[in-house]
Write a protein that holds these residues in place. Structure first.
Motif, PDB file in Angstrom:
ATOM      1  N   SER A  22       0.930  -1.054  -0.050  1.00 18.44           N
ATOM      2  CA  SER A  22      -0.014  -0.029  -0.121  1.00 18.44           C
ATOM      3  C   SER A  22       0.934   1.170  -0.031  1.00 18.44           C
ATOM      4  O   SER A  22       0.559   2.242  -0.553  1.00 18.44           O
ATOM      5  N   ALA A  23       1.946   1.343   0.897  1.00 13.83           N
ATOM      6  CA  ALA A  23       2.634   2.285   1.029  1.00 13.83           C
ATOM      7  C   ALA A  23       3.585   2.692  -0.174  1.00 13.83           C
ATOM      8  O   ALA A  23       3.383   3.724  -0.864  1.00 13.83           O
ATOM      9  N   GLY A  25       3.866   3.133  -3.806  1.00 10.35           N
ATOM     10  CA  GLY A  25       3.110   3.593  -4.848  1.00 10.35           C
ATOM     11  C   GLY A  25       3.723   4.303  -5.664  1.00 10.35           C
ATOM     12  O   GLY A  25       4.839   4.654  -5.761  1.00 10.35           O
ATOM     13  N   LEU A  26       2.773   4.947  -6.563  1.00  6.97           N
ATOM     14  CA  LEU A  26       3.102   6.003  -7.608  1.00  6.97           C
ATOM     15  C   LEU A  26       3.974   7.107  -6.862  1.00  6.97           C
ATOM     16  O   LEU A  26       4.819   7.559  -7.391  1.00  6.97           O
ATOM     17  N   GLY A  27       3.739   7.275  -5.684  1.00  7.52           N
ATOM     18  CA  GLY A  27       4.143   8.400  -4.881  1.00  7.52           C
ATOM     19  C   GLY A  27       5.630   8.085  -4.620  1.00  7.52           C
ATOM     20  O   GLY A  27       6.403   9.365  -4.649  1.00  7.52           O
ATOM     21  N   ASN A  28       6.093   7.210  -4.638  1.00  4.83           N
ATOM     22  CA  ASN A  28       7.411   6.690  -4.503  1.00  4.83           C
ATOM     23  C   ASN A  28       8.272   7.033  -5.510  1.00  4.83           C
ATOM     24  O   ASN A  28       9.190   7.674  -5.522  1.00  4.83           O
ATOM     25  N   TYR A 103      -6.892   6.983  -9.466  1.00  7.08           N
ATOM     26  CA  TYR A 103      -5.649   6.187  -9.515  1.00  7.08           C
ATOM     27  C   TYR A 103      -5.655   5.297 -10.418  1.00  7.08           C
ATOM     28  O   TYR A 103      -4.670   4.796 -10.839  1.00  7.08           O
ATOM     29  N   PHE A 249       1.751  11.099   2.688  1.00  3.69           N
ATOM     30  CA  PHE A 249       1.301  10.432   1.433  1.00  3.69           C
ATOM     31  C   PHE A 249       1.707   9.309   1.153  1.00  3.69           C
ATOM     32  O   PHE A 249       1.245   8.097   0.704  1.00  3.69           O
ATOM     33  N   SER A 250       3.183   8.896   1.114  1.00  2.00           N
ATOM     34  CA  SER A 250       3.715   7.825   0.804  1.00  2.00           C
ATOM     35  C   SER A 250       3.673   6.738   1.797  1.00  2.00           C
ATOM     36  O   SER A 250       3.658   5.692   1.331  1.00  2.00           O
ATOM     37  N   SER A 252       0.948   6.154   3.154  1.00  2.00           N
ATOM     38  CA  SER A 252      -0.526   5.594   3.121  1.00  2.00           C
ATOM     39  C   SER A 252      -1.321   5.971   4.618  1.00  2.00           C
ATOM     40  O   SER A 252      -2.243   5.230   4.894  1.00  2.00           O
ATOM     41  N   PHE A 255      -6.039   7.456   5.271  1.00  2.00           N
ATOM     42  CA  PHE A 255      -6.874   6.960   4.480  1.00  2.00           C
ATOM     43  C   PHE A 255      -7.637   5.745   4.758  1.00  2.00           C
ATOM     44  O   PHE A 255      -8.645   5.036   4.177  1.00  2.00           O
ATOM     45  N   SER A 358      -5.554  -1.191  -2.109  1.00  2.00           N
ATOM     46  CA  SER A 358      -5.799  -0.825  -0.664  1.00  2.00           C
ATOM     47  C   SER A 358      -6.457   0.545   0.013  1.00  2.00           C
ATOM     48  O   SER A 358      -6.556   0.960   0.751  1.00  2.00           O
ATOM     49  N   LEU A 359      -6.590   1.326  -1.301  1.00  2.00           N
ATOM     50  CA  LEU A 359      -7.375   2.554  -1.411  1.00  2.00           C
ATOM     51  C   LEU A 359      -9.076   2.165  -1.241  1.00  2.00           C
ATOM     52  O   LEU A 359      -9.543   2.996  -0.824  1.00  2.00           O
TER      53      LEU A 359
HETATM   54  N1  PHE Z   1       1.148   5.601  -0.543  1.00  2.00           N
HETATM   55  C1  PHE Z   1       0.571   5.285  -2.137  1.00  2.00           C
HETATM   56  C2  PHE Z   1       1.585   5.910  -3.038  1.00  2.00           C
HETATM   57  O1  PHE Z   1       2.723   6.381  -2.609  1.00  2.00           O
HETATM   58  C3  PHE Z   1      -0.641   6.114  -1.953  1.00  2.00           C
HETATM   59  C4  PHE Z   1      -1.747   5.591  -1.230  1.00  2.00           C
HETATM   60  C5  PHE Z   1      -2.101   6.563  -0.003  1.00  2.00           C
HETATM   61  C6  PHE Z   1      -2.270   4.447  -1.110  1.00  2.00           C
HETATM   62  C7  PHE Z   1      -3.039   6.222   0.852  1.00  2.00           C
HETATM   63  C8  PHE Z   1      -3.067   4.064  -0.058  1.00  2.00           C
HETATM   64  C9  PHE Z   1      -3.485   5.020   0.892  1.00  2.00           C
HETATM   65  O2  PHE Z   1       1.321   5.963  -4.028  1.00  2.00           O
END
Ligand code: PHE
Length: 531
Positions: A22-23, A25-28, A103, A249-250, A252, A255, A358-359
């Protein structure tokens, strides 16, 4: 109504992998490098690690701890901590669900790159897909986003539909349906390959990237601190804003995902260590991914005779323009280039996929926990609904909308939930009470420092961040320099703010419904017995 026994992970490893999935993801991949770069390269790493230790991991422990102690979804868990606070859980879960609506569309675009690369390899064409369409930027904005070479991406234009994206987005929701259908059990089945494959691919990309000419210039940009970006206290605050925003954000947080995931843990579970492992792994991947990105940017800078600072773009520009541009210039034949491209887009896709489902899970388990409906029925409705709502993002104006909704949900929703969680546990439920639980089930002990972070430090930082975001967004009211987000039109802003408002309305709505499950509001017994 009989209460079903709670779904359980197969093992602690599966839980940690799901949390890491979950953590990471695209954010990384596309948020972090830009955050790091624009905030002074190496100098960013210091506030970033402070943010991880003082806010990221403590809040992860809070979310894991509450979900585990209360054995429920975010709404159930917060409501059990204090009956008036159930809506906070719905607010979090609803924010996640709305993010999932777009997403998955981003993942649809990413999978389109994979599809085109495979097609090119199979049909043995001698040009990369974006090179045959006039370059990576043209390919993205005038083709991938719109589905049609004659249609440019444009704000407030909602026709014609991008049928390819719509179809791929449908497949994405189908995959989410299959993955979540049996909850922890079905997530557990797919999580090992979907996490390990992209990590292996990242290693391949890493070795390819650091061997490129010019990579060292990029890396020195990444790692050497640019203190001039921290000359005044305003600049220091800006850097901190970037670092904390990225960590939330990264990881998670905010949410409801981590609360829901922890509620599937058995009573015996080392929560503190799991939070530590998940937090450090996520940041490790991010930090490591930075080496790839900055090597690539160094190479691009050298090849095109520009400074690394000019080669850097954030967000979409980085992942969907800079990377493809680089791939076309790699010193391999076109098949080798396509394979590297596939490794990049394939890993981006898989990393994003484990975040996407996971969202959705927090809202699904929220409804199942409260109303006792069948998981499959709830999931079917959400998946269908998600696909239908996603239509709006599969249009020429979809990208602008997505960017705006993302801005408002992250700047206010995520941070707002984070703040309220700190208030709930720090001031209403009592940090000591939750820490006692954490320490009873964990090997590593949390100390007074955790209480201090949850009660004072993190909420202060969050209030500061929320105010700074609001000042940034509202500056146009008193200064000529200010503008609405990205200078988009009022209609776009309204939809963004509306999406955020919807999360609050939905939160109040769901919290007020009556539950038809016995014992929904009761705090479950916890027999600590012998550890
Ligand atoms: N952490 C995920 C990312 O880095 C985004 C995300 C946020 C997923 C909250 C689930 C809950 O892309």
């Amino acid at each position: 109504m009989t209460n079903q026994p709670r779904d359980r992970w197969n093992s602690r490893l599966v839980f940690i992998l799901a949390a890491v999935g979950s953590a990471v993801g695209l954010g990384n991949i596309w948020r972090y490098p830009h955050a790091a770069f624009s905030a002074g390269g190496g100098a960013f790493l210091i506030p970033y690690f402070i943010a991880l230790l003082t806010a990221g991991i403590p809040l992860l422990m809070l979310e894991f701890g509450l979900g585990h102690r209360m054995q429920g979804s975010a709404p159930a868990s917060y409501g059990r901590a204090h009956p008036k606070w159930e809506s906070l859980g719905w607010w979090a879960a609803m924010g996640g669900l709305i993010i999932a609506f777009y997403y998955t569309v981003i993942l649809a675009w990413v999978s389109f790159y994979c599809y085109e690369l495979v097609k090119m390899l199979v049909t043995a064409q001698d040009q990369l897909p974006w090179d045959s369409k006039g370059g990576a930027a043209t390919y993205l904005f005038n083709y991938v986003l719109t589905g049609d070479e004659n249609t440019k991406h444009a704000e407030n234009v909602f026709a014609p539909l991008n049928w390819g994206a719509l179809l791929l987005n449908g497949l994405m929701w189908l995959a989410i349906y299959v993955t979540l259908r049996k909850g922890a059990e079905s997530i557990g089945k797919i999580i090992i390959p979907t996490i390990t494959i992209p990590l292996v691919l990242l290693f391949i990309l890493f070795f390819t990237a650091i061997n490129l000419d010019g990579s060292s210039a990029g890396l020195s940009y990444y790692l050497s601190p640019d203190w001039s970006k921290m000359d005044s206290w305003q600049e220091v605050i800006k850097v901190a804003q970037g670092a904390y925003g990225q960590i939330f954000f990264s990881l998670s947080i905010g949410f409801g995902t981590m609360v829901a995931y922890a509620s599937f843990l058995p009573k015996k579970a080392d929560i503190n260590n799991s939070a530590m492992i998940a937090g450090l792994t996520n940041s490790g991947v991010e930090f490591f991914g930075g080496f790839i990105t900055f090597s690539v940017l160094g190479f691009l800078a050298l090849n095109n005779g520009v400074f690394v600072s000019d080669a850097v773009e954030g967000g979409f520009g980085l992942a969907l323009v800079s990377y493809p541009t680089t791939i076309s210039q790699l010193p391999f034949d076109v098949t080798g280039q396509a394979l590297i491209g596939l490794a990049f887009f394939g890993s981006l896709f898989l990393l994003g996929y484990t975040s996407a489902f996971s969202l959705v899970e927090p809202m699904v388990i929220g409804i199942v926990d409260k109303f006792g409906l069948s998981r499959v029925a709830v999931l079917r409705i959400f998946c269908l609904f998600g696909w239908v709502v996603g239509i709006i993002f599969c249009t020429p104006g979809g990208f602008t909308l997505l960017d705006t909704v993302d801005h408002y949900l992250n700047s206010y929703g995520l941070l707002g939930v984070g703040l309220m969680q700190c208030i709930l546990v720090g001031w209403v439920y009592g940090p000591k009470k939750l820490r006692d639980h954490l320490n009873h089930v964990s090997e590593r002990r949390a100390t007074w420092f955790w209480d201090f972070c949850i009660k004072f430090f993190t909420p202060t930082v969050l209030i500061l961040l929320l105010s700074l975001n609001a000042i940034d967004d509202l500056r146009f009211l008193w200064s000529d320099e200010g503008q609405l987000y990205s200078n988009y039109t009022g209609q776009t802003q309204l939809i963004g703010v509306g999406a955020f408002a919807l999360t609050i309305v939905a939160a109040v709505f769901f919290a007020q419904r009556k539950t038809n499950k016995q014992g929904y509001h009761d705090i479950p017994e916890f027999d600590y017995g012998s550890k």
